[in-house]
Motif scaffolding. Structure first.
Motif, short mmCIF file in Angstrom:
data_model
loop_
_atom_site.label_atom_id
_atom_site.label_comp_id
_atom_site.label_asym_id
_atom_site.label_seq_id
_atom_site.Cartn_x
_atom_site.Cartn_y
_atom_site.Cartn_z
N ARG A 100 6.47 -69.20 -118.41
CA ARG A 100 6.58 -68.01 -117.57
C ARG A 100 5.63 -66.91 -118.06
O ARG A 100 4.95 -66.26 -117.26
CB ARG A 100 8.02 -67.50 -117.55
N TRP A 104 2.67 -65.11 -116.07
CA TRP A 104 2.69 -63.65 -115.94
C TRP A 104 1.35 -63.06 -116.39
O TRP A 104 0.75 -62.22 -115.71
CB TRP A 104 3.84 -63.05 -116.76
N SER A 114 3.80 -56.31 -109.90
CA SER A 114 4.93 -56.95 -110.59
C SER A 114 5.83 -57.71 -109.64
O SER A 114 6.20 -58.86 -109.90
CB SER A 114 5.77 -55.91 -111.31
N LYS A 118 6.27 -61.76 -109.78
CA LYS A 118 7.58 -62.37 -110.10
C LYS A 118 7.96 -63.40 -109.04
O LYS A 118 8.38 -64.51 -109.34
CB LYS A 118 8.65 -61.29 -110.17
N GLU A 119 7.84 -62.97 -107.80
CA GLU A 119 8.20 -63.81 -106.66
C GLU A 119 7.36 -65.10 -106.65
O GLU A 119 7.88 -66.20 -106.48
CB GLU A 119 7.95 -62.99 -105.39
N LYS A 122 8.11 -67.53 -109.56
CA LYS A 122 9.37 -68.22 -109.31
C LYS A 122 9.16 -69.34 -108.28
O LYS A 122 9.60 -70.47 -108.47
CB LYS A 122 10.39 -67.19 -108.79
#
Ligand SMILES: Nc1ncnc2c1ncn2[C@@H]1O[C@H](COP(=O)(O)OP(=O)(O)OP(=O)(O)O)[C@@H](O)[C@H]1O
Ligand SMILES: [Mg+2]
Length: 330
Positions: A100, A104, A114, A118-119, A122
């Motif tokens: 992750r 990122w 951000s 994140k979306e 995922k």
């Protein structure tokens, strides 16, 4: 259909101390939007060189290349904004960071907000089936999961054109299949998702690509849909012969009149060699069989086969290119 990738007489020469290699020799290709296009060829054919020029990592010696209308030499910065390159076998990020954290890190390099990052992270981890490794250090990942991370990294920036250099190199059959279907789905669902991939796996090119160009020694030998390329062979006969030897010299086959080409795959585990022989008419087979008998080779099986992309290559070059030991790849 507008063109995503266009090259004209693209040539790249590598000059060494003792020898000069023409890695690409006047390659002219046109690849349309939403196409999944495969460059299929043996080791050293020029596949990576082609991808490196199109992704602005290497300059051509002569000729031109455009990606989404941008000149790869004069407008390299514009090209870089709309592409991603994923290479099989490469290490995609930092070993001490988790999966992750690596994603990122790249999302921030690509300038994603951000919330969007994140979306996306995922979603990609879920789609590519590696959520359970989200907190695992990258260094601990197996090749297959590393390659999923690699692909996810390539897709984070929403590229218009995805370049994949041997995307399933060294992966097990199931992982390779999963990544292949994911990539094809990506190209079909994106508004402008073009994929240019290189491979030396015939089945991969056949399974994934709308069109394939066969490259050998820097030259494009044939280009078309897998079916069209195979259709062109229909007037020839292809026979698969399994022999109980891994040492025999089958060179005589090539010298026989009527033989278009052949390939041999040795399987050390079973101690057998599988020959694929392409001939212009049936009669020549009995001659080949009697030659094999004369050489005291035990024949285990003989089958007629439908043409594959490997046969297309054999018909063009006179030899197979996955020769040697039978691989474990998909
Ligand atoms: N930096 C370089 N310097 C000198 N020669 C090079 C360089 N890069 C590639 N070559 C040569 O150019 C030719 C094409 O190499 P390239 O890596 O494009 O082949 P490839 O089709 O990607 O092969 P593989 O299937 O092994 O990845 C080869 O003969 C190679 O040795
Ligand atoms: Mg390569």
């Amino acid at each position: 259909m507008s063109q995503s990738i266009e090259t004209r007489d693209l040539t790249r020469i590598f000059k060494g101390k003792s020898e000069t290699v023409k890695a690409l020799n006047k390659v002219s290709l046109s690849i349309g939007e939403k196409e999944v296009f495969g460059l299929l060829g043996p080791n050293g054919a020029g596949k990576t060189t082609f991808i490196k020029i199109l992704t602005t990592l290497l300059l051509p010696t002569s000729g031109e290349a455009h990606v989404d209308g941008f000149n790869v030499v004069k407008e390299a910065d514009k090209v870089r904004k709309i592409i991603s390159l994923v290479s099989g076998g490469e290490t995609p990020g930092y070993g001490i960071l988790s999966v992750r954290e690596n994603l990122w890190f790249f999302s921030q390099l690509y300038g994603l907000s951000s919330a969007v990052a994140k979306e996306k992270i995922k979603g990609l981890m879920a789609d590519l089936d590696f959520e359970e490794y989200a907190n695992t250090r990258m260094a601990k990942l197996s090749t297959g999961y590393r390659q999923r991370l690699n692909l996810a990294r390539g897709l984070l920036s929403d590229p218009k054109i995805l370049f994949l250099d041997e995307p399933t190199l060294g992966l097990d059959v199931l992982t390779a299949k999963k990544l292949r279907s994911y990539i094809v789905d990506w190209a079909k669902k994106e508004a402008k998702g073009t994929v240019l991939l290189t491979t030396h796996y015939m089945a991969e090119a056949d399974e994934m690509c709308d069109r394939v160009a066969i490259i050998d020694q820097g030259r494009i030998l044939a280009c078309g849909s897998p079916n069209t390329l195979k259709e062109n062979l229909k007037e020839n006969q292809i026979m698969k012969v399994e022999t109980a030897s891994i040492q025999a010299d089958f060179g005589f086959i090539d010298k026989m009149v009527g033989v278009i080409g052949y390939s041999q795959t040795r399987n050390i585990q079973t101690g057998t060699t599988t020959l694929k022989i392409m001939v212009s008419d049936d009669e020549i087979f009995s001659k080949i069989m009697s030659e094999l008998e004369k050489a005291k080779l035990k024949i285990l099986a003989v089958n007629k086969t439908e043409p594959t992309l490997e046969d297309v290559y054999i018909s063009l070059v006179g030899r197979g290119f996955e020769e040697g030991e039978a691989g474990t790849h998909a």
